[in-house]
Motif scaffolding. Structure first.
Motif, PDB file in Angstrom:
ATOM      1  N   HIS A  10      48.109  41.625  38.952  1.00 20.73           N
ATOM      2  CA  HIS A  10      47.569  42.292  37.795  1.00 20.73           C
ATOM      3  C   HIS A  10      48.338  43.335  37.230  1.00 20.73           C
ATOM      4  O   HIS A  10      49.356  43.788  38.136  1.00 20.73           O
ATOM      5  N   LEU A  11      48.323  43.443  36.080  1.00 23.14           N
ATOM      6  CA  LEU A  11      49.307  44.264  35.322  1.00 23.14           C
ATOM      7  C   LEU A  11      48.512  45.037  34.236  1.00 23.14           C
ATOM      8  O   LEU A  11      47.782  44.515  33.310  1.00 23.14           O
ATOM      9  N   ILE A  12      49.037  46.245  33.870  1.00 26.87           N
ATOM     10  CA  ILE A  12      48.219  47.131  33.006  1.00 26.87           C
ATOM     11  C   ILE A  12      49.544  47.453  31.886  1.00 26.87           C
ATOM     12  O   ILE A  12      50.288  48.152  32.517  1.00 26.87           O
ATOM     13  N   THR A 108      48.160  35.676  36.574  1.00 24.43           N
ATOM     14  CA  THR A 108      48.320  37.089  36.490  1.00 24.43           C
ATOM     15  C   THR A 108      47.533  37.662  35.118  1.00 24.43           C
ATOM     16  O   THR A 108      47.231  37.282  34.156  1.00 24.43           O
ATOM     17  N   ARG A 109      46.715  38.718  35.537  1.00 23.18           N
ATOM     18  CA  ARG A 109      45.547  39.433  34.719  1.00 23.18           C
ATOM     19  C   ARG A 109      46.438  40.385  33.902  1.00 23.18           C
ATOM     20  O   ARG A 109      46.961  41.643  34.769  1.00 23.18           O
ATOM     21  N   LEU A 110      46.608  40.189  32.809  1.00 23.93           N
ATOM     22  CA  LEU A 110      47.445  41.281  32.023  1.00 23.93           C
ATOM     23  C   LEU A 110      46.293  42.253  31.135  1.00 23.93           C
ATOM     24  O   LEU A 110      45.474  41.454  30.392  1.00 23.93           O
TER      25      LEU A 110
ATOM     26  N   TYR B  39      37.044  29.092  40.198  1.00 23.20           N
ATOM     27  CA  TYR B  39      36.055  30.057  40.660  1.00 23.20           C
ATOM     28  C   TYR B  39      36.753  31.393  40.183  1.00 23.20           C
ATOM     29  O   TYR B  39      37.745  31.650  39.355  1.00 23.20           O
ATOM     30  N   SER B  40      35.400  32.509  39.967  1.00 23.13           N
ATOM     31  CA  SER B  40      35.936  33.546  39.344  1.00 23.13           C
ATOM     32  C   SER B  40      37.296  34.235  39.622  1.00 23.13           C
ATOM     33  O   SER B  40      37.384  34.561  40.665  1.00 23.13           O
ATOM     34  N   ARG B  41      37.902  34.719  38.443  1.00 25.74           N
ATOM     35  CA  ARG B  41      39.195  35.550  38.480  1.00 25.74           C
ATOM     36  C   ARG B  41      40.207  34.700  39.424  1.00 25.74           C
ATOM     37  O   ARG B  41      41.034  35.177  40.157  1.00 25.74           O
TER      38      ARG B  41
END
Lengths: 113, 111
Positions: A10-12, A108-110, B39-41
């Motif tokens: 994860h990244l913000i 990677t969730r940005l 699957y989610s995420r």
């Protein structure tokens, strides 16, 4: 076998900043592709690296750039971040220069604020 | 018009039922067809890979490709709650080309 690993998970970031995402391919894989997946959409192809060269590119601006290292790992760089760049960024690896049976990392969730 | 069309669902089925998923496409150059489960995420997980028209079976999963109709299907037999996920179809024109994905179909299997 660790499979495809991506970092960070994860990244913000703030608008206008730059970000680097990293990918280690599955053991024995030499081809790495990057995708952007917006919420509720299918992944969109950004580019593919093989033998340390960008082999194919999707419809993304030059703000998106990448690199592949001799050990086949890869980086995705995004400059001048926009709110619309918020997405899940996926790395996929495949063997022998091909792209069928590609294996994906967890992404990677940005988030750009 | 998108190159690959996929009904977003959600598709809700009772446990034990057959899940039927499909994608249509417009580019006749597509030769390789994949189904992924997400699957989610999480990242997509490869379920099936097929080349050319016909059927391919792997456990509870059957993939069908009809190139003349530009239509592909995935069937899941004896569905389980753990099959609840988004299913993505993907295809490319050659063995190293970029994937073109559908938008994904959300499947919910209720106990």
């Amino acid at each position: 076998d660790a499979g495809v690993t991506q970092s960070p998970t994860h990244l913000i970031k703030t608008r206008g900043q730059q970000v680097t995402l990293r990918c280690s391919p599955k053991s024995g894989h030499d081809t790495v592709s990057w995708y952007q997946q917006a919420l509720g959409q299918g992944p969109q192809f950004i580019f593919q690296y093989y033998e340390e060269e960008e082999r194919q590119r999707g419809n993304f601006p030059d703000r998106f750039s990448g690199h592949q290292f001799p050990n086949y790992s890869s980086e995705l760089n995004v400059n001048a971040l926009l709110l619309g760049d918020s997405a899940l960024y996926l790395c996929a690896s495949s063997p022998q220069g091909g792209n069928t049976e590609a294996f994906f990392g967890q992404g990677t969730r940005l988030t750009v604020v | 018009q998108k190159e690959v069309e996929q009904d977003p669902g959600p598709l809700s089925v009772p446990e034990g039922a057959i899940v039927s998923l499909n994608c249509t496409y417009s580019n006749s150059a597509f030769q390789y067809f994949m189904w992924y489960r997400q699957y989610s995420r999480k990242g997509p997980e490869l379920l099936m890979y097929t080349y050319s028209s016909g059927n391919k079976e792997d456990g509870r999963f059957t993939a069908q490709v009809d190139k003349s109709s530009k239509y592909i299907s995935l069937f899941i037999r004896d569905s389980q709650p753990s099959d609840s996920a988004t299913y993505l179809c993907a295809m490319n024109t050659d063995s190293w080309g970029k994937f073109q994905f559908g938008a994904g179909t959300q499947v919910v299997v209720t106990p």
